[in-house]
Design a protein around this motif. Structure first.
Motif, PDB file in Angstrom:
ATOM      1  N   LYS A  34       0.801  -1.226   0.000  1.00  0.00           N
ATOM      2  CA  LYS A  34       0.000   0.000   0.000  1.00  0.00           C
ATOM      3  C   LYS A  34       0.832   1.273   0.000  1.00  0.00           C
ATOM      4  N   SER A  37       1.355   3.488  -3.193  1.00  0.00           N
ATOM      5  CA  SER A  37       0.302   4.422  -3.643  1.00  0.00           C
ATOM      6  C   SER A  37      -0.175   5.254  -2.459  1.00  0.00           C
ATOM      7  N   LYS A  62     -12.914   9.858  -2.145  1.00  0.00           N
ATOM      8  CA  LYS A  62     -13.359   8.467  -2.228  1.00  0.00           C
ATOM      9  C   LYS A  62     -13.552   8.048  -3.672  1.00  0.00           C
ATOM     10  N   GLY A  65     -10.351   7.072  -5.447  1.00  0.00           N
ATOM     11  CA  GLY A  65      -9.618   5.866  -5.089  1.00  0.00           C
ATOM     12  C   GLY A  65      -9.034   5.838  -3.694  1.00  0.00           C
ATOM     13  N   LYS A  67      -8.520   4.751  -0.048  1.00  0.00           N
ATOM     14  CA  LYS A  67      -8.890   3.524   0.657  1.00  0.00           C
ATOM     15  C   LYS A  67      -8.687   3.610   2.165  1.00  0.00           C
ATOM     16  N   PHE A  81      -4.180   5.078  -1.489  1.00  0.00           N
ATOM     17  CA  PHE A  81      -5.081   5.047  -2.638  1.00  0.00           C
ATOM     18  C   PHE A  81      -5.013   3.693  -3.341  1.00  0.00           C
ATOM     19  N   ASP A  82      -5.918   3.521  -4.304  1.00  0.00           N
ATOM     20  CA  ASP A  82      -5.963   2.270  -5.063  1.00  0.00           C
ATOM     21  C   ASP A  82      -4.679   2.039  -5.847  1.00  0.00           C
ATOM     22  N   ASP A  83      -4.164   3.089  -6.455  1.00  0.00           N
ATOM     23  CA  ASP A  83      -2.971   2.955  -7.278  1.00  0.00           C
ATOM     24  C   ASP A  83      -2.239   4.293  -7.343  1.00  0.00           C
TER      25      ASP A  83
END
Length: 268
Positions: A34, A37, A62, A65, A67, A81-83
């Motif tokens: 994680k 990102s 949100k 992305g 998280k 974030f997601d990526d």
């Protein structure tokens, strides 16, 4: 008391080092999960409650992305974030404000030192009132907002002409920028007054020339003032004056001499 995890640690023989206080670490080549990102952020002025920051960032990010949000005890926040592309979008769409406070963001990196930098330039959102309608395009807004600082971009409503109450522009200002409350624009013989409002401008120190604290509460400035007072006191001692302390009763003649030394009466 902390709860015990099921993961057991083991003793590892440390790599040799010239400095006994340094632990040599081998490079980590595998993925970092994680943290790859992650954005790291902090506020220049005040610390805001963690729950407020978490709720505010999830409301805004949100859909981009976000998280997870974490924080340490030194005022740094970690936004997962997601990526990495999501991190880039958040950075590009800044600056971001939480509770009218500027949130400084930076991409996380390996061996990152969590230190709050001396900031002398910041992006600030400003509102420009009374801008003539014929000057709401990119070129003219750039010229007008250059009076305040380095123009960066307009907000969406201003760029599309969806609002006419004020023009909202983001400019980069220096700690030495005067930040006027109003100024005038002139075209041929016509003059119009432009009123300016600033959003979330942090405190600034004229002694350190940085944003983040004010001059009155600056420790460095207080120390400098004390040193200056001490120098003035030492210079006063060199001008020939001296204080004579009394010890017990004195004769009238001695008192007259002491007053003469201090310049109160002529001494003969």
């Amino acid at each position: 008391m902390p709860s015990r995890s099921l993961i057991k640690l083991r003793y590892i023989l440390l790599l040799p080092s010239d400095d006994p206080n340094i632990v040599e670490l081998p490079p980590r080549n595998e993925g970092l999960g994680k943290w790859e990102s992650c954005l790291v952020g902090y506020f220049l002025d005040k610390k805001l409650p963690f729950n407020y920051i978490r709720n505010s960032t999830f409301n805004q990010w949100k859909n981009m992305g976000l998280k997870e949000v974490q924080a340490n005890g030194d005022g740094f926040m970690f936004f997962i974030f997601d990526d990495m592309d999501a991190c880039g979008r958040v950075l590009e769409e800044g600056p971001w404000y939480m509770g009218n406070q500027l949130l400084l963001l930076k991409k996380w990196k390996r061996m990152m030192r969590l230190t709050k930098e001396h900031v002398s330039q910041i992006p600030v959102w400003i509102k420009l009132f009374n801008v003539p309608m014929e000057y709401w395009d990119f070129e003219r807004q750039s010229r007008i907002s250059s009076k305040i600082g380095l123009p960066l971009f307009m907000d969406h409503l201003t760029s599309t002409g969806s609002t006419v109450s004020f023009a909202r522009v983001c400019v980069e200002v220096n700690v030495d920028s005067p930040l006027p409350q109003n100024f005038f624009v002139k075209c041929e013989d016509e003059v119009v007054e432009i009123r300016v409002e600033y959003q979330g401008t942090p405190a600034k120190c004229e002694h350190c020339r940085v944003f983040g604290h004010d001059t009155k509460n600056c420790i460095s400035n207080q120390v400098a003032q004390l040193v200056k007072m001490q120098k003035v006191t030492e210079e006063d001692k060199k001008d020939g004056w001296k204080t004579i302390k009394s010890k017990g009763k004195k004769k009238i003649g001695n008192q007259m001499k002491e007053r003469a030394v201090k310049g109160v009466i002529p001494f003969k």
